[in-house]
Design a protein around this motif. Structure first.
Motif, PDB file in Angstrom:
ATOM      1  N   UNK A 160       0.794  -1.228   0.000  1.00 33.31           N
ATOM      2  CA  UNK A 160       0.000   0.000   0.000  1.00 33.31           C
ATOM      3  C   UNK A 160       0.829   1.282   0.000  1.00 33.31           C
ATOM      4  N   UNK A 161       2.033   1.247   0.568  1.00 36.24           N
ATOM      5  CA  UNK A 161       2.854   2.461   0.602  1.00 36.24           C
ATOM      6  C   UNK A 161       3.512   2.739  -0.743  1.00 36.24           C
ATOM      7  N   UNK A 162       3.658   1.700  -1.566  1.00 35.28           N
ATOM      8  CA  UNK A 162       4.369   1.869  -2.822  1.00 35.28           C
ATOM      9  C   UNK A 162       5.872   1.910  -2.671  1.00 35.28           C
ATOM     10  N   UNK A 163       6.380   1.842  -1.448  1.00 34.71           N
ATOM     11  CA  UNK A 163       7.825   1.892  -1.236  1.00 34.71           C
ATOM     12  C   UNK A 163       8.462   0.534  -1.518  1.00 34.71           C
ATOM     13  N   UNK A 164       9.591   0.574  -2.198  1.00 34.53           N
ATOM     14  CA  UNK A 164      10.408  -0.618  -2.391  1.00 34.53           C
ATOM     15  C   UNK A 164      11.847  -0.280  -2.015  1.00 34.53           C
ATOM     16  N   UNK A 178      17.711  -4.873   8.658  1.00 34.00           N
ATOM     17  CA  UNK A 178      17.002  -4.544   9.897  1.00 34.00           C
ATOM     18  C   UNK A 178      16.450  -3.120   9.826  1.00 34.00           C
ATOM     19  N   UNK A 179      17.197  -2.213   9.202  1.00 36.95           N
ATOM     20  CA  UNK A 179      16.708  -0.839   9.026  1.00 36.95           C
ATOM     21  C   UNK A 179      15.479  -0.826   8.123  1.00 36.95           C
ATOM     22  N   UNK A 180      15.541  -1.541   7.004  1.00 38.55           N
ATOM     23  CA  UNK A 180      14.380  -1.607   6.123  1.00 38.55           C
ATOM     24  C   UNK A 180      13.155  -2.124   6.886  1.00 38.55           C
ATOM     25  N   UNK A 181      13.343  -3.196   7.650  1.00 38.91           N
ATOM     26  CA  UNK A 181      12.220  -3.851   8.327  1.00 38.91           C
ATOM     27  C   UNK A 181      11.679  -3.028   9.479  1.00 38.91           C
ATOM     28  N   UNK A 182      12.550  -2.345  10.216  1.00 39.84           N
ATOM     29  CA  UNK A 182      12.122  -1.670  11.431  1.00 39.84           C
ATOM     30  C   UNK A 182      11.859  -0.189  11.310  1.00 39.84           C
ATOM     31  N   UNK A 183      12.504   0.473  10.353  1.00 39.00           N
ATOM     32  CA  UNK A 183      12.428   1.933  10.295  1.00 39.00           C
ATOM     33  C   UNK A 183      11.772   2.472   9.034  1.00 39.00           C
ATOM     34  N   UNK A 184      11.340   1.614   8.130  1.00 38.31           N
ATOM     35  CA  UNK A 184      10.691   2.065   6.905  1.00 38.31           C
ATOM     36  C   UNK A 184       9.421   1.247   6.668  1.00 38.31           C
ATOM     37  N   UNK A 185       8.652   1.659   5.685  1.00 43.77           N
ATOM     38  CA  UNK A 185       7.456   0.906   5.297  1.00 43.77           C
ATOM     39  C   UNK A 185       7.741  -0.076   4.168  1.00 43.77           C
ATOM     40  N   UNK A 186       9.015  -0.245   3.826  1.00 43.14           N
ATOM     41  CA  UNK A 186       9.400  -1.157   2.750  1.00 43.14           C
ATOM     42  C   UNK A 186       9.073  -2.586   3.142  1.00 43.14           C
TER      43      UNK A 186
END
Length: 200
Positions: free
Chosen positions: A100-104, A131-139
């Motif tokens: 839904x966020x469209x972020x990759x 870990x940054x992708x998983x915890x700090x972004x909507x990716x």
């Protein structure tokens, strides 16, 4: 002099490398590791005066100022300084039901100084980055382009081929057209006319 051993006569294992998040002071190191990676991929990287290197320094400096969409993790060596890195960016795409966020996410610039390879440095950087992708972004989807040297590590970390094959189109800029030749001077209709004679 004796060396303390552990297990079956082996010296104690070195401490696992620790990755930290890169800061602006690491820009030159990030560019240097990118130069190393691209050169090993067979690209002509030029010397320190190559224009693309200045552009890369500017790009990394700008991206490091966007901590919500960009992260780079590095490993320091007490003798050599920064010896390994992995870079991640968040790319915006059209949203879909599964995203839904469209972020990759996209991983790039995974590179390690050859003097410190096979020590877990790249893994430490990638672990911190995912870990940054998983915890700090909507990716929720992270892509990368693997080389033969790194594909085994990426698979160990859970990367798999995409469901749909990725293709690439390289657009080349045509060379500028040569400037047209100047038009010839108009011919004199009366070559026997005296150019200095007065005209009535």
């Amino acid at each position: 002099m004796t060396t303390r051993t552990s297990g079956a006569g082996r010296p104690p294992a070195a401490a696992a490398p620790q990755a930290r998040r890169a800061v602006r002071a690491d820009v030159d190191a990030l560019v240097g590791l990118r130069v190393l990676m691209l050169a090993e991929m067979g690209l002509a990287v030029g010397d320190d005066t190559a224009p693309w290197r200045a552009e890369a320094r500017r790009w990394f400096a700008e991206q490091l100022g966007r901590p919500d969409e960009f992260a780079a993790f590095v490993v320091d060596d007490p003798e050599l300084g920064v010896v390994s890195c992995a870079v991640g960016t968040c790319d915006r795409h059209a949203p879909g039901p599964g995203n839904p966020s469209g972020l990759q996410g996209h991983v790039s610039n995974v590179s390690t100084d050859p003097r410190r390879r096979r020590l877990g440095h790249a893994r430490a950087c990638l672990d911190a980055l995912t870990a940054w992708f998983a915890g700090d972004t909507e990716v929720r989807v992270v892509n990368l382009n693997a080389t033969g040297d790194g594909i085994a590590l990426y698979r160990e970390l859970g990367f798999v081929p995409p469901r749909h094959p990725a293709l690439q189109l390289r657009i080349t800029t045509p060379a500028p057209a040569p400037a047209p030749a100047p038009a010839p001077a108009p011919a004199d209709p009366d070559p026997n006319r005296d150019v200095d004679a007065p005209v009535a």
